[in-house]
Structure formats: C-alpha cells, structure tokens
Design a protein around this motif. Structure first.
Motif, short mmCIF file in Angstrom:
data_model
loop_
_atom_site.label_atom_id
_atom_site.label_comp_id
_atom_site.label_asym_id
_atom_site.label_seq_id
_atom_site.Cartn_x
_atom_site.Cartn_y
_atom_site.Cartn_z
N ALA A 1 -32.83 10.25 -61.93
CA ALA A 1 -32.95 9.32 -60.81
C ALA A 1 -31.76 9.46 -59.86
CB ALA A 1 -33.05 7.89 -61.33
N LEU A 2 -30.56 9.59 -60.41
CA LEU A 2 -29.37 9.77 -59.58
C LEU A 2 -29.41 11.09 -58.82
CD1 LEU A 2 -26.66 8.53 -62.12
CD2 LEU A 2 -27.16 7.47 -59.91
N LEU A 3 -29.79 12.17 -59.51
CA LEU A 3 -29.85 13.47 -58.87
C LEU A 3 -30.82 13.47 -57.70
CD1 LEU A 3 -29.93 15.73 -62.06
CD2 LEU A 3 -28.08 15.63 -60.40
N ALA A 4 -32.00 12.90 -57.91
CA ALA A 4 -33.02 12.89 -56.85
C ALA A 4 -32.59 12.04 -55.67
CB ALA A 4 -34.35 12.37 -57.42
N THR A 5 -32.02 10.87 -55.94
CA THR A 5 -31.61 9.97 -54.85
C THR A 5 -30.51 10.59 -54.00
OG1 THR A 5 -32.17 8.02 -56.18
CG2 THR A 5 -30.67 7.69 -54.33
N ILE A 6 -29.49 11.16 -54.64
CA ILE A 6 -28.35 11.70 -53.90
C ILE A 6 -28.74 12.99 -53.17
CG2 ILE A 6 -26.00 12.60 -54.11
CD1 ILE A 6 -25.67 10.73 -56.53
N ARG A 7 -29.52 13.84 -53.84
CA ARG A 7 -29.95 15.08 -53.18
C ARG A 7 -30.90 14.82 -52.02
NH1 ARG A 7 -30.73 18.43 -58.87
NH2 ARG A 7 -28.65 19.41 -58.88
N SER A 8 -31.74 13.81 -52.13
CA SER A 8 -32.65 13.50 -51.03
C SER A 8 -31.92 12.96 -49.81
CB SER A 8 -33.71 12.50 -51.49
OG SER A 8 -33.12 11.24 -51.81
N ALA A 9 -30.67 12.51 -50.01
CA ALA A 9 -29.83 12.08 -48.90
C ALA A 9 -29.00 13.23 -48.36
CB ALA A 9 -28.92 10.93 -49.35
N ALA A 10 -29.37 14.46 -48.74
CA ALA A 10 -28.76 15.70 -48.22
C ALA A 10 -27.34 15.92 -48.72
CB ALA A 10 -28.77 15.70 -46.70
N HIS A 11 -27.08 15.53 -49.98
CA HIS A 11 -25.77 15.74 -50.59
C HIS A 11 -25.90 16.69 -51.78
CE1 HIS A 11 -23.94 12.74 -48.06
NE2 HIS A 11 -24.70 11.77 -48.54
N ILE A 12 -24.77 17.25 -52.16
CA ILE A 12 -24.71 18.15 -53.30
C ILE A 12 -24.34 17.36 -54.55
CG2 ILE A 12 -23.44 20.07 -54.33
CD1 ILE A 12 -25.30 21.00 -52.22
N VAL A 13 -25.05 17.62 -55.65
CA VAL A 13 -24.71 17.08 -56.96
C VAL A 13 -24.67 18.24 -57.95
CG1 VAL A 13 -25.23 15.36 -58.72
CG2 VAL A 13 -26.04 15.02 -56.38
N LEU A 14 -23.64 18.30 -58.77
CA LEU A 14 -23.54 19.33 -59.79
C LEU A 14 -23.96 18.74 -61.13
CD1 LEU A 14 -20.18 21.08 -58.82
CD2 LEU A 14 -22.51 21.58 -58.04
N ALA A 15 -25.08 19.25 -61.67
CA ALA A 15 -25.62 18.75 -62.93
C ALA A 15 -25.28 19.72 -64.05
CB ALA A 15 -27.13 18.58 -62.82
N THR A 16 -24.52 19.28 -65.04
CA THR A 16 -24.11 20.15 -66.13
C THR A 16 -24.29 19.44 -67.47
OG1 THR A 16 -21.79 19.45 -66.26
CG2 THR A 16 -22.34 21.10 -64.60
N ALA A 17 -24.21 20.21 -68.54
CA ALA A 17 -24.27 19.65 -69.89
C ALA A 17 -23.53 20.59 -70.83
CB ALA A 17 -25.72 19.48 -70.35
N THR A 18 -23.05 20.06 -71.93
CA THR A 18 -22.34 20.88 -72.90
C THR A 18 -23.26 21.91 -73.53
OG1 THR A 18 -20.85 19.03 -73.39
CG2 THR A 18 -20.90 20.83 -74.98
N SER A 19 -24.49 21.50 -73.83
CA SER A 19 -25.46 22.40 -74.47
C SER A 19 -26.47 22.92 -73.46
CB SER A 19 -26.19 21.68 -75.60
OG SER A 19 -27.15 20.78 -75.07
N GLY A 20 -26.97 24.12 -73.73
CA GLY A 20 -27.98 24.71 -72.86
C GLY A 20 -29.28 23.95 -72.89
#
Length: 494
Positions: free
Chosen positions: A85-104
């Motif tokens: 939800a956070l990724l979609a909201t921020i990206r739809s406002a034309a911003h960059i979000v870096l999504a990462t995780a420890t595991s693949g």
C-alpha cells in the motif's frame, strides 16, 4: 491495467525529470515498476493497526521529516500488505521508493523489490570490515538521494553489522550526521522467527548480532501489528503458535513440546513414514493437470540440507517424466597435487557451491540459490518451475511473487569455493545455482506462507524460534502435518 512510474513527471526537491529525458539504468528500472490497481486501492482495506502505521509513515514522507520506523509483527499480521500500500501510494505520486528485503523470497513479493545486499552493495562476507561499495558520484547514489522512502523487510534476519553499514553509507552519501543520513526508512520483521545465523556461534553471539543490540535501535520508532489476518479462521492454532514463538508453550519433564494430535503423523519406520508425509503434502503427484497448484505453495520443511536432499531425491524419483541430469565441472585452483582429486571434488560441496549432480524434470519445482538479476525477479530464494533444458541453460517460469508466470533463463555459471579454515582446498565448480524445492530448510522457508506444510524432524529443532517458523508457514492446523522420529524431541530453548 496498472500504471508505470514512467507515466508521471518526477519532482523531488530540486530535481525535475521529464519522462522524455535520458535516464540512468537504475532510475529507469524504478520507473518501469508496475503499480497495480489492486495495490493502489490497498489503503482502503487496511485494518486499524495497519492504517495507523500507513498514516504515520506517509506523514513523514509527505513532509520530508527524517525518521526510522520498525514494523514489528508476527507472520500473518499483514506487513507485506502494508508495504504494498505504501509503495503504490508513494509511487503513484511520482516519487521513488526503494523496496528491499533480507531474503530473496521476501524481495520477490515486493513490487520492484530486490535483496538488500544487492541494492546497497553490502559485502557478501558479513565479517568484511569494508563499507557498502557505493561511490557518492555513482548513479546508484543519485537514486538513493532521490528516494522518498526505503523499505527493508525481514530486517530481524540481518546482522546488526549490516544495518550499521547501511547507516554509515547513507550518512556519507547524504553528507549528514543524522541517523541513516536523514532518509525515511521502514524496517520490518518478526523477532519470534529465527535470528541471524552465526556459523559455530554461541547463544550470546547470536543475541549480540541482532538488530536490537545495535546502538541505533533506541532511535527507531517501533510500531506493533498484532491482529493476525492469516489465522482468523483458526484462532486456537494462532494461540498455539504465539505460545511457541514467545517461548511459553507448555513442555514436559524433558523440555519437549507436544504437537497437536491431528497434525502428527505416527512414526512406523523412516521409509514408510516419509512416504506417508509425501503423500499428504503432494497428493496425486502423477496427475499432470495439478502441477502448478501442487508445487507452488506446498513444501516439506526440515532442519538440515542433507535431509532436504534426501526428501528431494525421493520426490524427483516419484515425479513423472523424463529426467535430465547435469554434472558439475570441477577444477582445482591450488598448486598442490591430490590423488583422485576429481572424485574428491565431486563429493565436496562447500558453502556457496552446488552439489555435483543435479537431476531435474519438466514442471519440477526448483529454487534459485544466487542473485542473478534481482530487478527481473531472479533473486536468491526465487521459486521456479522447470520448462525445458539445454546443455548450459534451464528454461523456467517464476512461480510466485510479482513476477509469477514470467519465463526466464537460468545459466550454468562458475563459482569459486572460499579458501579459509572451513575449506582448505580452493577449487571452482561450474553448475546451475538451483536445487529442487519439494523440500527446503526451515530457515529458507522463512517469509513464506504456504497452502500446505509438512515438517520432517529427524533431529531436534535448534530453538523454539525455528519451530515457530516451521509451523507458522501454514494458515491453519488442518494444513499442517508433522513427522517426528521417536528419538527426536522438540527442544524448547530458554
């Protein structure tokens, strides 16, 4: 239809980038992330706890207030749903979000996700004193500066030293003495699950490696998610899991935990009992029409890799179809001469290398064991189905995550064994970085939710956290079967 970031004009502080400008590879990759309509509407379905976290994080993002959050929630409380939800909201406002995780595995579930090691160029040797290898003038550093938010899922699996290296790198890139260079970061995880793995480490070593022991921890804003959405249909099972995860489940005089009778498979002998477990987890294995549904969200979990290989060998032999076998090419890289060294190398499988023999069949499930192309979904832990074979290429299809059903090519690559006190003979091995995944280790299964879970315990689990991970991969008690050798107690660590 979803939208891509390239459909928008980017405005970030003093930077204005037109969608027609020439962009760096890293930024272009972020722009090409698909924003699904489902994720765009996810904020409307957040429960009260998730909505509180969502609003609080967005408040800091929208106002550019530096902050570090930690989302603490057991499996099933919807951490991944909140991230999407956070990724979609921020990206739809034309911003960059870096999504990462420890595991693949966790990274593959995040739109545009990749492993933290890959994104931040963290040294693979976690004892390496070198910082993250990102130059301040690099295009990746520029991408990090543009990012309005950084998400790091399953941070509880990472050693504190890795988190501290990220802090040092961000302070350097951002020219700031503020924690994490003043970036807004959301860490997340579940402390009931397994802690960072310390080779030959003591209990004190493991505890000291945890993020909670870092001097940065006291500056984190902790948000708890307690409402378990995954196990709402089986509240008794949820209560049982919580007691195991918290280390308070009742034990007998031998410090053993009782498995619910409906989930327990009576032990007869090794072969008969294992076949019973296999039949329960993978019924109708010879029905070609059930391939995809059978192997995408079902697995047998066990404690050690040699047990994993044992179960996978049983299943690939029972699986219908013509087999294709690949043998590795091994090469001694030292100057010493060893009698019968070729046969010796075939028997050796140092950490990071693959077994000499790999037997596969069409539609057999495999798991990737190395980052190949994280931006295209090929991370360490990605699940795939075999679709075809050639001498140096496996044709496959990603089976889970945002890249599900995507066709990919897995190359045979050469890896070199580390030369240290654990591996005194340096050599190279050319083989595919995959293995069958009818079965996997309990630690490898962390972060996943499965439709049916089998647990095979030939020896005690290492801790109550590992037992919690194994059992909590199931959504309810009727989706769980456990096989335990009579001489194998379930040890509850204190």
């Amino acid at each position: 239809m979803g939208k891509k970031l390239e459909d928008f004009i980017f405005i970030n502080d003093d930077v204005i980038i037109s969608s027609h400008d020439s962009l760096t590879k890293e930024l272009q990759t972020e722009r090409n992330v698909i924003i699904s309509n489902e994720d765009l509407l996810a904020f409307e379905q957040l429960n009260e706890e998730q909505k509180f976290a969502y609003d609080r994080i967005l408040y800091h993002v929208n106002n550019n207030f530096p902050h570090v959050f930690f989302i603490d929630g057991l499996g099933g409380t919807g951490k991944m749903f909140l991230y999407k939800a956070l990724l979609a909201t921020i990206r739809s406002a034309a911003h960059i979000v870096l999504a990462t995780a420890t595991s693949g595995v966790a990274a593959s579930l995040l739109p545009g996700g990749c492993t933290s090691h890959s994104r931040f160029k963290i040294p693979l040797d976690e004892n390496d004193p070198k910082p993250c290898s990102i130059s301040k003038q690099s295009t990746l550093a520029h991408l990090i500066k543009l990012a309005k938010l950084i998400i790091w899922d399953e941070a509880t699996m990472a050693k504190r030293s890795i988190i501290e290296k990220l802090d040092e790198m961000l302070r350097d890139i951002m020219d700031s003495d503020i924690i994490f260079g003043g970036k807004i970061i959301v860490f997340g995880g579940d402390f009931r699950q397994t802690f960072p793995v310390i080779l030959k480490g003591t209990k004190d070593d493991i505890i000291d490696s945890s993020i909670v022991m870092s001097p940065l921890w006291n500056q984190f804003d902790k948000i708890n998610l307690k409402k378990n959405m995954r196990a709402l249909l089986d509240p008794n099972f949820l209560t049982y899991l919580l007691k195991i995860g918290d280390g308070v489940e009742n034990t007998n005089e031998k410090d053993e935990i009782q498995i619910p009778p409906t989930a327990n498979i009576p032990f007869i002998d090794d072969i008969t009992s294992l076949n019973t477990l296999v039949d329960m987890v993978f019924p109708n294995i010879d029905d070609c029409n059930l391939y995809f549904s059978l192997f995408v969200n079902r697995a047998i979990l066990t404690t050690r890799n040699d047990f994993v290989h044992e179960i996978n060998d049983v299943l690939i032999n029972r699986f219908p179809g013509e087999e294709t076998t690949y043998f590795s090419c091994d090469e001694n890289t030292s100057s010493c001469v060893i009698p019968d060294q070729e046969e010796l190398f075939h028997c050796l499988t140092p950490q990071g290398l693959r077994p000499h023999k790999l037997t596969l069949k069409i539609n057999a499930p495999i798991i990737l064991l190395r980052n190949i192309n994280p931006t295209e979904g090929l991370c360490n832990g990605t699940h795939l189905l075999c679709k075809g074979f050639s001498s140096n290429i496996i044709y496959a299809e990603i089976s889970v995550g945002v890249h599900a059903r995507k066709p990919v090519f897995i190359p045979r690559i050469t890896l070199e064994a580390p030369y240290d006190h654990f591996s005194s003979i340096p050599f190279k091995k050319k083989q595919f970085s995959v293995r069958l995944c009818y079965a996997m280790t309990i630690n490898k299964a962390q972060c996943q939710t499965l439709d049916f879970v089998g647990v095979y315990l030939k020896e005690p689990v290492f801790s109550h956290g590992q037992l919690y991970v194994a059992l909590s991969r199931a959504k309810s008690l009727d989706q769980l079967k456990v096989l335990i050798r009579p001489s194998t107690p379930l040890i509850q660590s204190t």
